[in-house]
Design an enzyme around this catalytic site. Structure first.
Site, PDB file in Angstrom:
ATOM      1  N   SER A  60       0.826  -1.204   0.000  1.00  0.00           N
ATOM      2  CA  SER A  60       0.000   0.000   0.000  1.00  0.00           C
ATOM      3  C   SER A  60       0.860   1.254   0.000  1.00  0.00           C
ATOM      4  O   SER A  60       1.956   1.272   0.575  1.00  0.00           O
ATOM      5  CB  SER A  60      -0.893   0.006   1.247  1.00  0.00           C
ATOM      6  OG  SER A  60      -1.514   1.262   1.427  1.00  0.00           O
ATOM      7  N   TYR A  73      -2.617   0.122  10.028  1.00  0.00           N
ATOM      8  CA  TYR A  73      -2.720  -0.492   8.702  1.00  0.00           C
ATOM      9  C   TYR A  73      -1.398  -0.366   7.949  1.00  0.00           C
ATOM     10  O   TYR A  73      -0.868  -1.358   7.415  1.00  0.00           O
ATOM     11  CB  TYR A  73      -3.847   0.167   7.915  1.00  0.00           C
ATOM     12  CG  TYR A  73      -3.872  -0.201   6.449  1.00  0.00           C
ATOM     13  CD1 TYR A  73      -4.231  -1.482   6.054  1.00  0.00           C
ATOM     14  CD2 TYR A  73      -3.545   0.722   5.462  1.00  0.00           C
ATOM     15  CE1 TYR A  73      -4.254  -1.842   4.706  1.00  0.00           C
ATOM     16  CE2 TYR A  73      -3.567   0.383   4.125  1.00  0.00           C
ATOM     17  CZ  TYR A  73      -3.916  -0.899   3.756  1.00  0.00           C
ATOM     18  OH  TYR A  73      -3.930  -1.249   2.428  1.00  0.00           O
TER      19      TYR A  73
END
Length: 329
Positions: A129, A154
């Site tokens: 990501s 995250y």
């Protein structure tokens, strides 16, 4: 080609599966169908895949180490592993950090352990990501940046996944490619992301939350362009057995101000947005922008979907899907 695809009922995994099947591959899909967002939406994606004879599906939780032997038996002779199963969402990681450690860290270990035990020691292409760049001030983000100052749980778990891939290369010779994805949107997208949330609210005359007064830049990338990058990365790692562990940014390289993104939805929807201005949430970054020079050089990656075209495509799909399904959330 025979492919093990994790997260097959997820947003990006679903689109990757469709492309693989269209190109004649056999796809063995895995997904746990968890309820982080609408299971009905996931099953709708899955129904489209299961209509094709070269697709097989098994519901299985990769975050459980007890799944390891089942994965190895299910996918013993695959040529490549495409790993897109993950616990997504920056803001939810503040509420339930353990879900992220389980899916994104333990799950990465399970997938790479499985790869090490498969008959052909299949290479792995996995989703990372853009969040790993944290609040880095140097934009556009380049793959050589330190990426060691995450601002969300995250992001920390996705960076951990990259480091685990490196460890499995050093310890077991498992070749892998990591893809740092930048704000992906498109048909069958996630209901917790801005395109769905904003479109649904605008069409129904409800206010939308606009964080940081709209002064946020995002490198919105259409899912079709992302799938182009995934397929190119898979092709490269299969054809170049001497290469190990590259990481590529997959983004549009043209960040858009949040207010301009909302305007594109207004245009496609034919409705004006009611904006509820709010402060920036903890864990969010103000801007993202992908340097895609490396992906362009190695993968021929050149995103071609404009924001207006991509949003028009999404909004058109959303109207049809909502009318047909009652807008599964």
């Amino acid at each position: 080609m025979k492919v093990l695809l994790t997260g097959a009922a997820g947003f990006i995994g679903f689109h990757v599966a469709q492309r693989l099947l269209a190109q004649g591959a056999r796809v063995l899909g895995l997904d746990d169908l968890n309820d982080y967002y609408s299971v009905a939406l996931k099953r709708d994606r899955l129904r489209l895949l299961e209509a094709q004879e070269r697709f097989q599906f098994r519901q299985l939780d990769i975050a459980s180490h007890r799944s390891l032997e089942a994965i190895v038996a299910y996918a013993a002779d695959v040529d490549i592993v495409l790993h897109f199963a993950a616990q997504a969402g920056v803001r939810y990681s503040l509420q339930n950090p353990f879900a992220y450690v389980d899916s994104n860290v333990r799950g990465q270990v399970v997938v790479f352990e499985a790869a090490a035990r498969l008959t052909r020691r299949a290479p792995v292409v996995y989703a990372s990501s853009s969040s790993v760049y944290g609040a880095d001030e140097a934009v556009p983000f380049t793959e050589t940046a330190r990426a060691d100052r995450p601002v969300s749980i995250y992001a920390a778990t996705k960076r951990a996944g990259e480091l685990l891939a490196h460890a499995y290369s050093a310890l077991h010779g498992i070749r892998s490619t990591g893809l740092r994805l930048f704000t992906v949107y498109g048909r069958y997208g996630r209901p917790d992301m801005a395109p769905w949330l904003f479109t649904e609210a605008i069409l129904n005359g409800r206010p939308i939350p606009v964080f940081n007064n709209g002064e946020m830049l995002r490198d919105f990338t259409h899912v079709d362009d992302i799938v182009d990058g995934v397929m190119a990365a898979a092709k490269r790692i299969l054809e170049r057995p001497g290469e190990t562990e590259p990481i590529y940014n997959l983004g549009h390289n043209s960040p858009v101000m949040l207010l301009d993104f909302i305007a594109a939805i207004e245009k496609a929807a034919g409705c004006r947005a009611i904006m509820d201005m709010r402060p920036k949430p903890a864990g969010d970054v103000v801007r993202t922008c992908a340097d895609i020079a490396l992906a362009e050089r190695d993968l021929g990656f050149r995103p071609g979907t404009s924001l207006d075209d991509g949003i028009a495509d999404f909004v058109g799909w959303f109207k049809t899907y909502s009318a047909r399904s009652g807008g599964h959330r």
